[in-house]
Design an enzyme around this catalytic site. Structure first.
Site, PDB file in Angstrom:
ATOM      1  N   LEU B 169       0.969  -1.137   0.062  1.00  0.00           N
ATOM      2  CA  LEU B 169       0.013   0.109   0.065  1.00  0.00           C
ATOM      3  C   LEU B 169       0.868   1.543  -0.044  1.00  0.00           C
ATOM      4  CD1 LEU B 169      -3.217   0.382  -0.138  1.00  0.00           C
ATOM      5  CD2 LEU B 169      -2.992   0.946   2.357  1.00  0.00           C
ATOM      6  N   GLY B 170       1.762   1.223  -0.959  1.00  0.00           N
ATOM      7  CA  GLY B 170       2.545   2.754  -1.239  1.00  0.00           C
ATOM      8  C   GLY B 170       1.689   3.718  -1.727  1.00  0.00           C
ATOM      9  N   ILE B 172       1.367   4.012  -5.027  1.00  0.00           N
ATOM     10  CA  ILE B 172       0.488   3.423  -6.276  1.00  0.00           C
ATOM     11  C   ILE B 172      -0.667   2.563  -5.617  1.00  0.00           C
ATOM     12  CG2 ILE B 172       0.382   1.419  -8.042  1.00  0.00           C
ATOM     13  CD1 ILE B 172       3.690   2.471  -8.763  1.00  0.00           C
ATOM     14  N   ARG B 249       6.175  -6.320 -10.680  1.00  0.00           N
ATOM     15  CA  ARG B 249       7.237  -6.824 -11.407  1.00  0.00           C
ATOM     16  C   ARG B 249       6.974  -8.599 -11.506  1.00  0.00           C
ATOM     17  NH1 ARG B 249       8.623  -2.828 -13.101  1.00  0.00           N
ATOM     18  NH2 ARG B 249      10.556  -1.777 -12.795  1.00  0.00           N
ATOM     19  N   GLU B 278      10.511 -11.360 -19.432  1.00  0.00           N
ATOM     20  CA  GLU B 278       9.957 -10.363 -20.667  1.00  0.00           C
ATOM     21  C   GLU B 278      11.134 -10.314 -21.533  1.00  0.00           C
ATOM     22  OE1 GLU B 278       7.626  -7.664 -17.356  1.00  0.00           O
ATOM     23  OE2 GLU B 278       8.827  -6.747 -18.563  1.00  0.00           O
ATOM     24  N   HIS B 296       4.128  -4.756 -20.517  1.00  0.00           N
ATOM     25  CA  HIS B 296       4.875  -3.889 -19.548  1.00  0.00           C
ATOM     26  C   HIS B 296       4.732  -2.446 -19.947  1.00  0.00           C
ATOM     27  CE1 HIS B 296       8.385  -3.788 -16.424  1.00  0.00           C
ATOM     28  NE2 HIS B 296       7.426  -2.745 -16.245  1.00  0.00           N
TER      29      HIS B 296
END
Lengths: 313, 339
Positions: B169-170, B172, B249, B278, B296
């Site tokens: 819960l930063g 973003i 990620r 990726e 991405h």
């Protein structure tokens, strides 16, 4: 109530059919090989019609059913029902408001994001197995874009509430100004279109709102503007919309409804700034069940002489 | 000819900023995207020398590195640059930078700050609506001309009322929560630390969070602790009706296990912007309509790149003017990723 004839105009929902069948004599209009014969055969037992966005109760149908008492629509939109005729004949009409508001509003935002951020194209690109590093496409940020809403009813307000969480300024056009909302009102759709980035059709379809999105509005919305239609196909002058998109005079469109469903203009199929959905605004298990329960509830209330749950007429 | 003085530095007087690999910004906008009158770029990728030799040749002059996600700043690189004092990265993630080594050497790190938070949060909402309401799949259906021949499209699932569990819960994660609350979702979270001022339910471990939510959203950094955090147990706790959305990620999720769960119908669906290796994506996912994928590109909007340009140039100019950085990372608070 098993002797009561309920005419269902088209195939709409298996759960609804099954529940209607438990309680009434369900007659499936779309299976009739010869519609007029079918009506002639059953006209004296049909006391209710269950319609939806595709097939409702027009004057012709109403006139051919002398025992018709109630039309229960599996939709909130009433454009397929001849309301004046129903009023004239004392036929009750119900619809399914509120239970579907969230789904339609959710999908409106989903379409806005999909058009601006081109997720469908991204998904297609990854699935094509051609993703290689260094292949970049830039899209348009959604947060902060101005959203213009035509019709600030239940669905319009729900769209506004969601868009506000993305810091989108809200502008609107409605038949009457709503000063309690603090959103910016425009007295015409053209002016609204000229003053927003994304224009959403969220009003009901009536004679006045038919083709409310016409060439003039499309031009005002412009090369960077995006149109979202979760109302009715006939809100939009479809040939004008198609040519604007093909000629890049409009920035993009997210469309859940079309003038002649299920026919969709093929010129739109190859455009990566256009997202097309098969009229799924209310298409979730939860909402269709809630809508079906309302239809059943209204019919039961009527035949038990109790107050209707969601009457329109 | 104008007299030579410090107000008119020639190119050779400008301090060097080392770029190891061609950044995405240059690919899209050209190599002048981060130009400034206060510094010049030293482009390792333009040299025919192998990187270690290139670094040795320029070791003394490099005070700053401009990195991007695909251009790791390793301990080996750092140790060849004795005068390195700053790493600026164009990415949100920091897992490609040896943060422990930077802390040890007293090298400052400047990140993207919060400029990408809105786009990341928008991508989460977009992926979640798409998976639940089948937007991409239904768009394919219509564009293949199947609506008139095949009739109604299968029903999706309502977003309103869904329990959303946010891992991390930063900034973003908070932006995601704010948006999904407006859709009638209830929010709970797992984070390194409980946040007392936040009105959402906290779960001390990801397994419990997964067991109590319908949509698990990955918004945390990739560190040694979060590598394969989303494993078989967590996916099993999420269950048959659960959806997972990952814009953080790829290696935070045990991808093999995720693919198995999706193929065998053990979870409802997934929205993925990132993958373990990726640009390789497990082919089994291509046939699944309940999976939505993007390459991405959660932050790849024109607006975010303009914000990025300002912040990268701003940080470098501040550094070379001995002014405070705009978006310094607190290295004492950053767990390490060994890679």
């Amino acid at each position: 109530m098993k002797s009561i004839g309920v005419l269902m105009t088209c195939h709409m929902d298996s759960y609804l059919e099954q529940e209607l069948e438990k309680r009434f004599n369900l007659l499936r209009f779309w299976t009739a090989t010869e519609k007029s014969t079918f009506l002639a055969t059953h006209k004296n037992s049909i006391r209710a019609v269950v319609g939806n966005a595709f097939g409702g109760a027009d004057a012709e149908l109403i006139e051919s059913l002398p025992k018709l008492e109630i039309v229960a629509s599996f939709s909130v939109g009433l454009d397929k029902i001849d309301l004046a005729k129903c009023k004239e004949k004392g036929i009750r009409v119900t619809n399914t408001p509120d239970v579907l508001t969230d789904d339609v509003a959710d999908l409106s935002i989903g379409l806005m994001l999909a058009v601006l951020r081109k997720l469908c194209e991204s998904d297609r690109y990854v699935r094509s197995d051609k993703w290689k590093k260094g292949d970049y496409t830039l899209t348009t940020k959604f947060t902060g874009k101005t959203v213009g809403i035509i019709g600030l009813g239940r669905i319009g307000m729900a769209v506004a509430k969601r868009a506000e969480a993305f810091s989108c300024p809200i502008h609107y056009y409605s038949r009457t100004e709503k000063p309690e909302t603090k959103y910016k009102y425009y007295p015409s759709v053209v002016e609204l279109a000229a003053n927003c980035d994304i224009l959403v059709v969220a009003c009901s379809l009536t004679e006045e709102t038919r083709h409310i999105i016409d060439r003039e509005v499309i031009d005002a919305l412009g090369r960077k503007g995006v149109l979202i239609n979760v109302g009715r196909g006939r809100h939009v002058d479809e040939p004008e919309l198609v040519s604007a998109l093909v000629e890049c005079r409009l920035g993009g469109a997210g469309l859940d409804v079309f003038e002649h469903e299920p026919e969709v203009p093929e010129e739109l199929f190859g455009l990566d700034n256009v997202v097309l959905l098969p009229h799924v605004g209310t298409g979730t298990v939860e909402t269709r069940q809630a809508m079906a329960d309302l239809v059943i509830g209204n019919l039961e209330a009527h035949f038990q002489k109790k107050p209707l749950l969601t009457p329109v007429v | 000819m104008a007299p030579h003085n410090n107000s008119y530095p020639s190119q050779h007087d400008l301090p060097n900023v080392l770029i190891l690999k061609l950044p995405p910004s240059f690919v899209i906008f050209g190599e002048h995207f981060f130009d400034s009158a206060k510094f010049r770029f030293l482009k390792a990728y333009e040299s025919s020398l192998p990187l270690p030799q290139f670094l040795l040749a320029h070791a003394q002059s490099v005070q700053a590195i401009l990195s991007s996600g695909g251009a790791p700043v390793t301990a080996d690189t750092i140790c060849l640059l004795p005068n390195l004092r700053l790493v600026v990265t164009t990415s949100q993630g920091l897992n490609h930078i040896d943060l422990s080594e930077c802390r040890r050497r007293g090298i400052a790190v400047a990140g993207a700050g919060t400029i990408f938070s809105a786009d990341c949060a928008d991508s989460v909402v977009e992926l979640l609506i798409d998976v639940l309401r089948k937007v991409s799949a239904a768009n394919r259906f219509v564009k293949q001309g199947l609506w008139s021949s095949q009739g109604d499209y299968p029903l999706g699932s309502k977003l309103g009322g869904k329990r959303v569990g946010i891992v991390g819960l930063g900034n973003i994660g908070s932006e995601v929560a704010k948006r999904l609350e407006a859709f009638g979702c209830s929010i709970s979270y797992n984070s390194r630390n409980k946040k007392p001022s936040v009105p959402y339910a906290f779960y001390p471990n990801v397994g419990e969070l997964a067991a109590n939510c319908d949509a698990l959203i990955i918004c945390c950094a990739l560190t040694d602790e979060t590598y394969h955090l989303i494993n078989k147990e967590v996916l099993s706790a999420l269950g048959k009706d659960g959806v997972i959305i990952n814009i953080a990620r790829g290696p935070i999720v045990d991808e093999k296990e995720l693919v198995r769960c999706l193929v065998e119908g053990e979870i409802r669906g997934a929205g993925l912007d990132v993958f373990e290796h990726e640009p390789d994506v497990p082919h089994e996912l291509f046939a699944l309509d309940n999976v939505v994928m993007s390459p991405h590109n959660a932050v790849f909007t024109r607006e975010s790149f303009e914000d990025l340009r300002k912040i990268v140039v701003g940080n470098l100019e501040a550094f070379f003017s001995n002014e405070p950085l705009l978006t310094a990372v607190n290295l004492d608070d950053q767990p390490h990723f060994s890679g």
